[in-house]
Design a protein around this motif. Structure first.
Motif: not given
Length: 491
Positions: A22-23, A194-196
């Motif tokens: 997640l960055g 996740g990122a999405n």
């Protein structure tokens, strides 16, 4: 947990092992000479890194490090500065935790308590989720390490439970805010997002349901009824967490049951032994679970030495001979919280402090409160007497108890909880779960002296960057709209 501590003491860690989620840096094992040495060659992904017992051990160390970062900073500070027993010597418009002291928390405060508590808990939770996800395969593939790896998974489950619970306490109203706890809580995350992914907020009831499920599973994997090593999560710590959660739920029978299980046959630390566990970080005392600050910067230490001090209202609660007063004044008699200012630190690390997660006193207080609510007044008196007797001696303890009827005994139990657990992150959360108004001393430097319960201000705003990045995330009323100080007073 002796097997883990012995293994860790024999090996070294490779500094700065990073995995990005997640960055954010979701797993960072910072330098420490007595942590685990990890060969990361050929293990560039989380699945490969967590494919054997060695990687699982290292990931658990990283999880503790990440938990330390939120416990030993903004989260624990918030539990006290938002309460009514601390003071900032001077009124400031900005600075560490001043917005939370004044109840002017801003959703855009990304690099302050609002953003840091949310994000740091998520990072610790993501680490725990990774351990939980990959541990079963490691256990299957390395059967000779089943006991060790199952124990690690139990520790991770306890930490995940604590992450959900703590984030919910900061960003959601207490469990008893609505009759069925159907009000908004925080997202329930059982894997590293996740990122999405766009998780939404579960109800507080659903969050607590997951917390209890994690604790149930952890209790089947951990076996040390009395902690083998208080630096690591144990079955005794799981029982402490059960008691704390059920106390917030007002499930008094279970709160008492698990407090008793956590206490077992142990006795409260007495006299110098009580003070020593704060002053000497190599002393266990009545500690059940305490995070290690080895080679970490202790932010609670600097905060309470330089920024925040005991309020006069807190100091006025103690008998002049109360042993606990020695933790609220420094060597020259000035008002200072000394719970994080140990004079004896292994390795002589001047910036180190080791925050308590659970110690025996809390379990006695939980048991007293739960027993009183079950109308077991004699039992409640015995538990609270042990706390008072340790503080001021038998004669004064008897005199204090004789002044309270069975009906009013709850007032004494709550008073002793304030005195015993001050500066350990409980005060504000106790005020809200007790459905009390926030009432501060008139001399407070805060712009906020009184807030009536219930109030939208009793939670932090959801961070603005989370709301922008995740359209499924619901804001908190009032505090996420910038309408500050519209129903609180300085009177």
């Amino acid at each position: 947990m002796k097997y883990l501590s012995k293994l860790i003491m024999k090996m070294k860690i490779v500094k700065n092992i990073h995995f990005l989620l997640l960055g954010s840096v979701a797993l960072v094992l910072t330098g420490c000479s007595d942590f685990l040495e990890v060969d990361v060659k050929g293990k560039a992904t989380i699945p490969s890194f967590l494919s054997d017992p060695q990687g699982l051990h290292a990931a658990m160390v990283g999880t503790y490090n990440k938990m330390y970062l939120y416990v030993d900073n903004e989260f624990t500070k918030y539990g006290d500065v938002a309460g009514n027993m601390v003071a900032f010597p001077s009124a400031a418009s900005s600075g560490d935790m001043v917005a939370q002291y004044n109840f002017t928390s801003d959703e855009s405060q990304i690099t302050g308590a609002v953003g840091y508590i949310w994000r740091k808990i998520y990072v610790a939770q993501a680490n725990a989720n990774n351990v939980i996800e990959y541990a079963p395969a490691v256990i299957k593939n390395y059967p000779t390490y089943e006991k060790e790896c199952s124990n690690i998974m139990g520790q991770a489950l306890l930490i995940r439970a604590m992450c959900h619970f703590d984030q919910c306490r900061a960003y959601a109203q207490p469990y008893n805010y609505t009759p069925d706890a159907s009000h908004l809580g925080v997202p329930v995350l059982l894997r590293a997002a996740g990122a999405n992914d766009t998780p939404s907020r579960a109800s507080v009831s659903e969050v607590y349901k997951q917390v209890l499920a994690d604790l149930e599973q952890a209790s089947t994997l951990l076996t040390d009824q009395v902690a083998d090593d208080y630096r690591y999560a144990s079955l005794q710590a799981v029982n402490c967490m059960f008691s704390r959660v059920y106390l917030y739920m007002e499930d008094w029978e279970n709160a008492l049951k698990y407090a008793k299980q956590a206490i077992g046959s142990q006795q409260l630390a007495q006299g110098d032994a009580y003070l020593k566990m704060f002053d000497d970080l190599s002393t266990q005392g009545e500690t059940i679970f305490r995070l290690s600050g080895v080679e970490m910067t202790g932010y609670l230490k600097s905060f309470y030495e330089n920024t925040c001090e005991p309020a006069d209202t807190l100091l006025s609660l103690y008998d002049k001979d109360d042993i606990r007063l020695k933790l609220l004044r420094n060597s020259v008699g000035s008002k200072r919280c000394m719970k994080y200012s140990a004079s004896k630190v292994p390795g002589e690390e001047p910036k180190r402090d080791d925050p308590f997660i659970f110690r025996l006193s809390e379990e006695y207080l939980n048991a007293a409160e739960a027993a009183w609510n079950l109308k077991n007044y004699t039992e409640a008196r015995n538990y609270i007497k042990a706390i008072i007797e340790r503080a001021v001696g038998t004669e004064k303890a008897n005199n204090v108890l004789n002044a309270y009827s069975d009906a009013s005994l709850i007032d004494l139990i709550r008073l002793e909880r304030v005195k015993e657990l001050c500066f350990e992150g409980h005060n504000f959360f106790d005020i809200t779960r007790w459905k009390q108004n926030l009432v501060r001393e008139r001399a407070t430097t805060s712009v906020t002296k009184f807030i009536a319960y219930p109030s939208d201000y009793f939670v932090l705003p959801i961070p603005q960057d989370e709301l922008f990045a995740n359209t499924s995330m619901q804001p908190n009323p009032t505090v996420n709209s910038g309408n500050y100080n519209t129903n609180i007073t300085n009177e």
